[in-house]
Design a protein around this motif. Structure first.
Motif, PDB file in Angstrom:
ATOM      1  N   SER A  39       0.809  -1.222   0.000  1.00 34.20           N
ATOM      2  CA  SER A  39       0.000   0.000   0.000  1.00 34.20           C
ATOM      3  C   SER A  39       0.840   1.268   0.000  1.00 34.20           C
ATOM      4  CB  SER A  39      -0.928   0.012   1.225  1.00 34.20           C
ATOM      5  OG  SER A  39      -0.177   0.115   2.424  1.00 34.20           O
ATOM      6  N   ARG A  40       2.138   1.160   0.293  1.00 38.38           N
ATOM      7  CA  ARG A  40       2.986   2.344   0.404  1.00 38.38           C
ATOM      8  C   ARG A  40       4.199   2.223  -0.512  1.00 38.38           C
ATOM      9  NH1 ARG A  40       1.364   0.708   5.459  1.00 38.38           N
ATOM     10  NH2 ARG A  40       0.243   2.228   6.734  1.00 38.38           N
ATOM     11  N   PRO A  41       4.688   3.343  -1.038  1.00 37.93           N
ATOM     12  CA  PRO A  41       5.905   3.297  -1.861  1.00 37.93           C
ATOM     13  C   PRO A  41       7.140   3.058  -1.002  1.00 37.93           C
ATOM     14  CG  PRO A  41       5.187   5.556  -1.576  1.00 37.93           C
ATOM     15  CD  PRO A  41       4.112   4.700  -0.971  1.00 37.93           C
ATOM     16  N   VAL A  42       8.167   2.511  -1.601  1.00 36.82           N
ATOM     17  CA  VAL A  42       9.448   2.273  -0.935  1.00 36.82           C
ATOM     18  C   VAL A  42      10.431   3.343  -1.393  1.00 36.82           C
ATOM     19  CG1 VAL A  42      11.368   0.669  -0.646  1.00 36.82           C
ATOM     20  CG2 VAL A  42       9.032  -0.206  -0.824  1.00 36.82           C
ATOM     21  N   THR A  43      11.154   3.918  -0.449  1.00 38.11           N
ATOM     22  CA  THR A  43      12.110   4.966  -0.780  1.00 38.11           C
ATOM     23  C   THR A  43      13.486   4.619  -0.246  1.00 38.11           C
ATOM     24  OG1 THR A  43      12.560   7.345  -0.650  1.00 38.11           O
ATOM     25  CG2 THR A  43      11.651   6.301   1.319  1.00 38.11           C
ATOM     26  N   GLY A  44      14.472   5.308  -0.773  1.00 42.88           N
ATOM     27  CA  GLY A  44      15.846   5.166  -0.302  1.00 42.88           C
ATOM     28  C   GLY A  44      16.599   6.434  -0.640  1.00 42.88           C
ATOM     29  N   ALA A  45      17.540   6.809   0.205  1.00 39.79           N
ATOM     30  CA  ALA A  45      18.313   8.029  -0.017  1.00 39.79           C
ATOM     31  C   ALA A  45      19.617   7.710  -0.737  1.00 39.79           C
ATOM     32  CB  ALA A  45      18.606   8.709   1.319  1.00 39.79           C
ATOM     33  N   LEU A  46      19.933   8.522  -1.742  1.00 45.43           N
ATOM     34  CA  LEU A  46      21.206   8.398  -2.439  1.00 45.43           C
ATOM     35  C   LEU A  46      22.214   9.300  -1.736  1.00 45.43           C
ATOM     36  CD1 LEU A  46      20.066   8.560  -6.185  1.00 45.43           C
ATOM     37  CD2 LEU A  46      19.926   6.658  -4.566  1.00 45.43           C
ATOM     38  N   ALA A  47      23.061   8.705  -0.900  1.00 42.57           N
ATOM     39  CA  ALA A  47      24.073   9.491  -0.193  1.00 42.57           C
ATOM     40  C   ALA A  47      25.148   9.969  -1.158  1.00 42.57           C
ATOM     41  CB  ALA A  47      24.688   8.664   0.932  1.00 42.57           C
ATOM     42  N   GLY A  48      25.305   9.263  -2.262  1.00 42.75           N
ATOM     43  CA  GLY A  48      26.210   9.667  -3.331  1.00 42.75           C
ATOM     44  C   GLY A  48      25.464   9.556  -4.652  1.00 42.75           C
ATOM     45  N   VAL A  49      24.835  10.635  -5.088  1.00 43.54           N
ATOM     46  CA  VAL A  49      23.938  10.576  -6.242  1.00 43.54           C
ATOM     47  C   VAL A  49      24.674  10.189  -7.513  1.00 43.54           C
ATOM     48  CG1 VAL A  49      22.408  11.933  -7.722  1.00 43.54           C
ATOM     49  CG2 VAL A  49      22.326  12.233  -5.233  1.00 43.54           C
ATOM     50  N   VAL A  50      25.821  10.808  -7.761  1.00 43.26           N
ATOM     51  CA  VAL A  50      26.559  10.546  -8.999  1.00 43.26           C
ATOM     52  C   VAL A  50      26.940   9.078  -9.100  1.00 43.26           C
ATOM     53  CG1 VAL A  50      28.628  11.101 -10.313  1.00 43.26           C
ATOM     54  CG2 VAL A  50      27.376  12.922  -9.137  1.00 43.26           C
ATOM     55  N   MET A  51      27.481   8.530  -8.008  1.00 47.49           N
ATOM     56  CA  MET A  51      27.868   7.121  -8.010  1.00 47.49           C
ATOM     57  C   MET A  51      26.643   6.217  -8.113  1.00 47.49           C
ATOM     58  SD  MET A  51      29.423   4.735  -5.019  1.00 47.49           S
ATOM     59  CE  MET A  51      27.758   4.547  -4.391  1.00 47.49           C
ATOM     60  N   SER A  52      25.599   6.542  -7.337  1.00 44.04           N
ATOM     61  CA  SER A  52      24.411   5.686  -7.304  1.00 44.04           C
ATOM     62  C   SER A  52      23.746   5.602  -8.668  1.00 44.04           C
ATOM     63  CB  SER A  52      23.420   6.200  -6.262  1.00 44.04           C
ATOM     64  OG  SER A  52      23.957   6.103  -4.953  1.00 44.04           O
ATOM     65  N   ASN A  53      23.840   6.681  -9.442  1.00 46.33           N
ATOM     66  CA  ASN A  53      23.241   6.671 -10.775  1.00 46.33           C
ATOM     67  C   ASN A  53      23.896   5.646 -11.702  1.00 46.33           C
ATOM     68  OD1 ASN A  53      21.221   8.553 -10.406  1.00 46.33           O
ATOM     69  ND2 ASN A  53      22.459  10.289 -11.084  1.00 46.33           N
ATOM     70  N   GLN A  54      25.068   5.175 -11.339  1.00 45.61           N
ATOM     71  CA  GLN A  54      25.742   4.157 -12.142  1.00 45.61           C
ATOM     72  C   GLN A  54      25.364   2.740 -11.710  1.00 45.61           C
ATOM     73  OE1 GLN A  54      27.508   5.377 -14.736  1.00 45.61           O
ATOM     74  NE2 GLN A  54      26.796   7.343 -13.903  1.00 45.61           N
ATOM     75  N   THR A  55      24.485   2.644 -10.718  1.00 41.17           N
ATOM     76  CA  THR A  55      24.051   1.348 -10.213  1.00 41.17           C
ATOM     77  C   THR A  55      22.544   1.181 -10.428  1.00 41.17           C
ATOM     78  OG1 THR A  55      23.410   2.025  -7.962  1.00 41.17           O
ATOM     79  CG2 THR A  55      25.765   1.691  -8.374  1.00 41.17           C
ATOM     80  N   ALA A  56      22.031   0.041 -10.011  1.00 42.68           N
ATOM     81  CA  ALA A  56      20.593  -0.225 -10.120  1.00 42.68           C
ATOM     82  C   ALA A  56      19.806   0.304  -8.924  1.00 42.68           C
ATOM     83  CB  ALA A  56      20.358  -1.735 -10.262  1.00 42.68           C
ATOM     84  N   TYR A  57      20.487   0.960  -7.987  1.00 40.97           N
ATOM     85  CA  TYR A  57      19.839   1.406  -6.764  1.00 40.97           C
ATOM     86  C   TYR A  57      18.646   2.335  -7.011  1.00 40.97           C
ATOM     87  CZ  TYR A  57      19.540   3.603  -2.075  1.00 40.97           C
ATOM     88  OH  TYR A  57      19.120   4.095  -0.878  1.00 40.97           O
ATOM     89  N   PRO A  58      18.796   3.433  -7.774  1.00 44.42           N
ATOM     90  CA  PRO A  58      17.635   4.339  -7.940  1.00 44.42           C
ATOM     91  C   PRO A  58      16.423   3.647  -8.553  1.00 44.42           C
ATOM     92  CG  PRO A  58      19.667   5.391  -8.668  1.00 44.42           C
ATOM     93  CD  PRO A  58      19.994   3.942  -8.466  1.00 44.42           C
TER      94      PRO A  58
END
Length: 296
Positions: A39-58
């Motif tokens: 019933s609710r969306p799942v969220t997560g914070a990108l502590a390193g946005v540039v690096m995280s964008n190169q992964t499947a995390y977002p």
């Protein structure tokens, strides 16, 4: 090249885990959450946005948090137009507020206020005044925050204290030796941070602050959570099981106290840094009897 405006700690470590693992771990955690709650969306914070964008995390979460990277909002919205973005931890400035207000594609932000020592915007009680002496200008600013939040429909989590007050690790925001109201050099009662959990005077002063802040905002339906400590596992000696047990007992007592004066029975919890490694603080986690644990 890409501009990075986040602080960098420690430099490149070739023996550290492969960063690509964060995406796979996020997929597993999201799937686990949705097994019990769709019933609710799942969220997560990108502590390193540039690096995280190169992964499947977002892509593994429904809503993507950006930590201290307001300058990436427009660029990433253009690159990832279907990504739902909010400021999961932002700078305490008017510009950071405008970065959200003026962009329809950014739906909100989490901004530090209250008693958070070296990097807060509203330090209501600190070493300049001493324990139990409150800066009324900052208290009135706190009131303005709650009023604006109500007007704008923003939900608030009120955090009463931070690990900074009980940490001597100055390279990671520790302020016990310089600015902690609990340190005897600043009019407090302890010389060792881990003594806080069993010190009756520290407990009394903390409860006084809790009651004072709750009295100023308890009426507001947009206040939805009470957080006892920001990143409690950053306090000194928290790797020791005996200290974890003392902190857990303290948390349980503080939850009981808050619920005794909150007629709306809001949830009470704490946050952890390295929230994916809670097994390291198992004694604290299993004995604190709180309503929620939040990972940063």
């Amino acid at each position: 090249g890409t501009t990075i405006n986040q602080p960098m700690f420690g430099g490149y470590k070739p023996d550290a885990p492969n960063a690509m693992r964060i995406g796979e771990i996020a997929k597993r955690l999201t799937a686990r959450v949705k097994e019990v709650d769709t019933s609710r969306p799942v969220t997560g914070a990108l502590a390193g946005v540039v690096m995280s964008n190169q992964t499947a995390y977002p892509g593994a979460v429904d809503v993507v948090g950006y930590n201290y990277t307001e300058n990436r909002y427009d660029e990433d919205h253009a690159t990832y137009p279907d990504r739902i973005i909010y400021g999961s931890e932002t700078h305490s400035s008017y510009e950071a507020w405008k970065a959200v207000r003026d962009r329809e594609h950014i739906f909100g932000q989490v901004i530090w206020t209250g008693t958070d020592y070296g990097y807060s915007s509203l330090t209501i009680e600190n070493w300049t005044y001493g324990p139990n002496l409150y800066n009324l200008d900052m208290a009135e600013a706190f009131d303005r925050v709650t009023r604006v939040a109500k007007e704008e429909g923003v939900k608030l989590e009120i955090c009463f204290d931070s690990f900074s007050a009980l940490s001597t690790n100055e390279s990671a925001y520790g302020q016990f030796n310089q600015m902690s109201i609990y340190n005897t050099v600043n009019g407090g009662y302890i010389t060792v941070p881990s003594d806080f959990w069993q010190n009756e005077s520290c407990r009394r002063d903390y409860m006084n602050r809790v009651r004072y802040l709750m009295a100023r905002c308890m009426w507001d339906p947009n206040v939805v959570l009470w957080e006892l400590f920001n990143e409690i596992n950053g306090c000194d000696d928290m790797n020791e099981k005996s200290v974890q047990k003392d902190a857990a007992d303290w948390c349980s007592d503080m939850r009981d106290y808050i619920l005794s004066i909150d007629p709306y029975d809001r949830l009470v919890g704490v946050s952890f840094h390295n929230g994916d490694k809670l097994d390291s603080w198992k004694t604290l986690v299993e004995n604190c009897h709180l309503d929620y644990l939040q990972g940063h």
